[in-house]
Design an enzyme around this catalytic site. Sequence first.
Site, PDB file in Angstrom:
ATOM      1  N   ASP A 121       0.877  -1.171   0.000  1.00  0.00           N
ATOM      2  CA  ASP A 121       0.000   0.000   0.000  1.00  0.00           C
ATOM      3  C   ASP A 121       0.915   1.221   0.000  1.00  0.00           C
ATOM      4  O   ASP A 121       1.698   1.408   0.934  1.00  0.00           O
ATOM      5  CB  ASP A 121      -0.883   0.026   1.251  1.00  0.00           C
ATOM      6  CG  ASP A 121      -1.861  -1.139   1.293  1.00  0.00           C
ATOM      7  OD1 ASP A 121      -2.236  -1.642   0.222  1.00  0.00           O
ATOM      8  OD2 ASP A 121      -2.248  -1.546   2.401  1.00  0.00           O
ATOM      9  N   ASP A 149     -13.751  -4.013  -2.185  1.00  0.00           N
ATOM     10  CA  ASP A 149     -13.603  -3.722  -0.759  1.00  0.00           C
ATOM     11  C   ASP A 149     -14.972  -3.910  -0.117  1.00  0.00           C
ATOM     12  O   ASP A 149     -15.868  -3.078  -0.304  1.00  0.00           O
ATOM     13  CB  ASP A 149     -13.128  -2.279  -0.543  1.00  0.00           C
ATOM     14  CG  ASP A 149     -11.690  -2.058  -0.991  1.00  0.00           C
ATOM     15  OD1 ASP A 149     -10.919  -3.033  -0.982  1.00  0.00           O
ATOM     16  OD2 ASP A 149     -11.337  -0.918  -1.328  1.00  0.00           O
TER      17      ASP A 149
END
Length: 257
Positions: free
Chosen positions: A12, A131
């Site tokens: 990330d 998500d």
Amino acid sequence: MSVAVRVIPCLDVDAGRVVKGVNFADLRDAGDPVELARRYDAEGADELTFLDVTASSGSRETTYDVVRRTAEQVFIPLTVGGGVRSVADVEKLLRAGADKVGVNTAAIARPELIGEIAHRFGAQVLVLSVDARRTLPGEPTTASGFEVTTHGGRRGTGLDAVEWAARAAELGAGEILLNSMDADGTKAGFDLEMLTEVRARVTVPLVASGGAGAVGHFPPAVAAGADAVLAASVFHFGQLTVGEVKDALRAAGSAVR
């Protein structure tokens, strides 16, 4: 022989640094993306996933420079996502060195983008990132009880996560990256129920993401239907190596490379 389960470290990236937080908040610096990518390549990672975690919510373009430098240093497949909104964005990332591109928010807003990308570059290039979170008591629910979210889980969409994954695969997504926002960063294990439900509806490869905290968390995710397992902080902060995860998968009867 069965297809080998892939082990995928996830980077990330925020402003050119690898970060990790809980539920995409309280981000903590985890190092230089190129250095980490080289380390994981040496450890035997099957692929790397690179997510620009500020790109969608901050409306910034993905950092092509980091992708380019990473791709120059590692020779395993690289999936890049975050802020991808168009066919042109995909083309730029592929030119920078990505092998696959992750699409999330833009496909929710305009599902036909999935087909456009698949038609132009092939389904194998397109990873749909989902998500998802469980709906809470008192909230409007979905048929499966899992809702697609955007903006790092901060915004609900009302879309059923299982239905969305199935529809995206029909539209041309070559792979589904299923990330549990409830489990993300908690190190409490993958959401096995959500994996099982999505697996029952899609035939494309399914990547389990969100919740890895111990070596014992990986084999149950594969048993629930994952073709690949993704983790971030357990690798970045040295709790586990890629090799240890592969050993656990092998011991549980999975084929690994």
